[in-house]
Design an enzyme around this catalytic site. Structure first.
Site, mmCIF file in Angstrom:
data_model
loop_
_atom_site.group_PDB
_atom_site.id
_atom_site.type_symbol
_atom_site.label_atom_id
_atom_site.label_comp_id
_atom_site.label_asym_id
_atom_site.label_seq_id
_atom_site.Cartn_x
_atom_site.Cartn_y
_atom_site.Cartn_z
ATOM 1 N N TYR A 131 -11.363 53.985 49.366
ATOM 2 C CA TYR A 131 -12.086 52.708 49.468
ATOM 3 C C TYR A 131 -13.563 52.957 49.813
ATOM 4 O O TYR A 131 -14.470 52.428 49.174
ATOM 5 C CB TYR A 131 -11.401 51.841 50.537
ATOM 6 C CG TYR A 131 -12.131 50.578 50.926
ATOM 7 C CD1 TYR A 131 -12.002 49.406 50.190
ATOM 8 C CD2 TYR A 131 -12.961 50.549 52.054
ATOM 9 C CE1 TYR A 131 -12.667 48.254 50.554
ATOM 10 C CE2 TYR A 131 -13.629 49.395 52.427
ATOM 11 C CZ TYR A 131 -13.479 48.244 51.672
ATOM 12 O OH TYR A 131 -14.146 47.099 52.037
ATOM 13 N N LYS A 147 -17.017 52.389 47.563
ATOM 14 C CA LYS A 147 -18.141 51.594 48.085
ATOM 15 C C LYS A 147 -19.433 52.422 48.063
ATOM 16 O O LYS A 147 -20.498 51.922 47.727
ATOM 17 C CB LYS A 147 -17.845 51.126 49.515
ATOM 18 C CG LYS A 147 -16.718 50.093 49.618
ATOM 19 C CD LYS A 147 -17.130 48.799 48.979
ATOM 20 C CE LYS A 147 -16.245 47.633 49.395
ATOM 21 N NZ LYS A 147 -16.547 46.414 48.616
HETATM 22 N N1 LIG Z 1 -12.122 42.342 54.724
HETATM 23 C C1 LIG Z 1 -12.875 43.080 55.518
HETATM 24 O O1 LIG Z 1 -12.627 43.241 56.732
HETATM 25 C C2 LIG Z 1 -14.097 43.777 54.916
HETATM 26 C C3 LIG Z 1 -14.780 44.686 55.679
HETATM 27 C C4 LIG Z 1 -15.950 45.267 55.154
HETATM 28 C C5 LIG Z 1 -16.366 44.942 53.876
HETATM 29 N N2 LIG Z 1 -15.662 44.055 53.123
HETATM 30 C C6 LIG Z 1 -16.164 43.724 51.780
HETATM 31 O O2 LIG Z 1 -16.740 42.435 51.811
HETATM 32 C C7 LIG Z 1 -16.781 41.905 50.480
HETATM 33 C C8 LIG Z 1 -16.421 40.440 50.512
HETATM 34 O O3 LIG Z 1 -15.144 40.314 51.088
HETATM 35 P P1 LIG Z 1 -14.339 38.940 51.109
HETATM 36 O O4 LIG Z 1 -13.333 39.075 52.178
HETATM 37 O O5 LIG Z 1 -15.269 37.779 51.092
HETATM 38 O O6 LIG Z 1 -13.605 39.025 49.687
HETATM 39 P P2 LIG Z 1 -12.527 37.991 49.108
HETATM 40 O O7 LIG Z 1 -12.331 36.843 50.003
HETATM 41 O O8 LIG Z 1 -11.343 38.791 48.705
HETATM 42 O O9 LIG Z 1 -13.292 37.456 47.787
HETATM 43 C C9 LIG Z 1 -13.571 38.345 46.743
HETATM 44 C C10 LIG Z 1 -14.317 37.657 45.611
HETATM 45 O O10 LIG Z 1 -14.320 38.582 44.501
HETATM 46 C C11 LIG Z 1 -13.715 37.941 43.372
HETATM 47 N N3 LIG Z 1 -12.882 38.855 42.590
HETATM 48 C C12 LIG Z 1 -11.872 39.627 43.047
HETATM 49 N N4 LIG Z 1 -11.284 40.252 42.006
HETATM 50 C C13 LIG Z 1 -11.930 39.860 40.883
HETATM 51 C C14 LIG Z 1 -11.790 40.146 39.492
HETATM 52 N N5 LIG Z 1 -10.845 40.986 39.026
HETATM 53 N N6 LIG Z 1 -12.638 39.560 38.624
HETATM 54 C C15 LIG Z 1 -13.585 38.719 39.072
HETATM 55 N N7 LIG Z 1 -13.781 38.392 40.364
HETATM 56 C C16 LIG Z 1 -12.953 38.953 41.258
HETATM 57 C C17 LIG Z 1 -12.820 36.864 43.934
HETATM 58 O O11 LIG Z 1 -12.607 35.902 42.926
HETATM 59 P P3 LIG Z 1 -11.192 35.097 42.843
HETATM 60 O O12 LIG Z 1 -11.285 34.023 43.909
HETATM 61 O O13 LIG Z 1 -11.206 34.557 41.472
HETATM 62 O O14 LIG Z 1 -10.104 36.079 43.123
HETATM 63 C C18 LIG Z 1 -13.670 36.362 45.118
HETATM 64 O O15 LIG Z 1 -14.662 35.480 44.664
HETATM 65 C C19 LIG Z 1 -15.842 42.781 49.655
HETATM 66 O O16 LIG Z 1 -16.601 43.641 48.842
HETATM 67 C C20 LIG Z 1 -15.099 43.603 50.712
HETATM 68 O O17 LIG Z 1 -14.717 44.884 50.228
HETATM 69 C C21 LIG Z 1 -14.544 43.457 53.634
#
Ligand SMILES: NC(=O)c1ccc[n+]([C@@H]2O[C@H](COP(=O)([O-])OP(=O)(O)OC[C@H]3O[C@@H](n4cnc5c(N)ncnc54)[C@H](OP(=O)(O)O)[C@@H]3O)[C@@H](O)[C@H]2O)c1
Length: 224
Positions: free
Chosen positions: A130, A134
């Site tokens: 992961y 990134k």
């Molecule tokens: N979770 C954590 O604790 C954490 C920690 C550090 C960094 N991050 C990073 O922060 C970022 C934002 O996280 P988040 O929690 O806001 O993400 P999220 O809620 O999972 O939302 C992800 C977005 O990406 C879109 N997406 C996912 N798969 C897709 C696909 N195949 N085609 C087109 N669009 C797609 C989703 O669209 P749909 O609604 O259509 O699925 C949604 O708009 C990510 O890059 C994640 O890796 C997360």
């Protein structure tokens, strides 16, 4: 393509239906900062002025986003999990390929600044898959030579999700339990803090590459 005139400020957003993206869209719309906010989505999204959604094929950018026009800033909160995507290659396709394709589109539409949600520990040489993806994504974004690139590296995210994520829930529970012992760099950031921080950085402007980790995100987001 030239960026828009000063009175017409336009943003491009990817990931608008996710935890961070939804918060970002609502904060951006409330701020009156932009006359138009273009949200690129893969499924129809109900929006109201100044937000306009565009259903695009992320495998076919820039062609499927041909009608956007010039923009000033671009925000990327795209991402998935290996579990959600179904495999490591499918995860990489979103967190690397789609993010880089979005960045190229933003550059070609004249974005002065691209603001991207990456992750704490992002490193192209990381042993963890992961974090390596990134890191590789960050490296490719840097190579695009955008006028400004802001890489946000939150540790853990906090916020109300539609879906249950065990790892995130356990991480946040441990984080609350041991809060006084957790170094600032590892403290969770909320969707609100991150969205505000992204807007603040866009407002100040970025020249070259700027990396922003959890502590600074929380400070910019107004909670430190
Ligand atoms: N979770 C954590 O604790 C954490 C920690 C550090 C960094 N991050 C990073 O922060 C970022 C934002 O996280 P988040 O929690 O806001 O993400 P999220 O809620 O999972 O939302 C992800 C977005 O990406 C879109 N997406 C996912 N798969 C897709 C696909 N195949 N085609 C087109 N669009 C797609 C989703 O669209 P749909 O609604 O259509 O699925 C949604 O708009 C990510 O890059 C994640 O890796 C997360």
């Amino acid at each position: 393509m030239a960026a828009s005139a000063a009175t017409e400020r336009r943003a491009l957003v990817a990931g608008a239906t996710g935890l961070i993206g939804r918060r970002l869209i609502s904060q951006l719309a409330d701020s009156d900062r932009y006359t138009r906010i273009h949200a690129l989505v893969r499924r129809p999204l109900e929006t109201s002025e100044p937000v306009v959604s565009h259903v695009v094929d992320f495998d076919d950018l820039p062609a499927s986003a041909a009608d956007i026009g010039p923009i000033d800033e671009a925000y990327c909160a795209l991402g998935t999990t290996i579990r959600q995507a179904g495999s490591k290659p499918a995860f990489r396709r979103v967190d690397h390929d789609y993010v880089v394709a979005f960045a190229r589109l933003a550059r070609d539409l004249g974005a002065r600044c691209l603001l991207v949600v990456s992750s704490l520990g992002a490193d192209p040489d990381a042993g963890n898959f992961y974090l390596r993806v990134k890191g590789e994504t960050e490296t490719e974004l840097e190579a695009l030579d955008l006028p400004g690139l802001a890489l946000f590296r939150p540790s853990l995210l906090r916020g109300a999700r539609d879906e249950f994520r065990l790892g995130e829930e356990l991480g946040n529970a441990a984080m609350s339990l041991f809060a006084p012992l957790v170094p600032a760099r590892y403290k969770a950031v909320s969707d609100r803090e991150l969205a505000i921080a992204m807007m603040q950085v866009a407002e100040t402007g970025v020249s070259g590459v700027r990396v922003i980790e959890s502590e600074e995100i929380r400070r910019l987001g107004g909670t430190v």
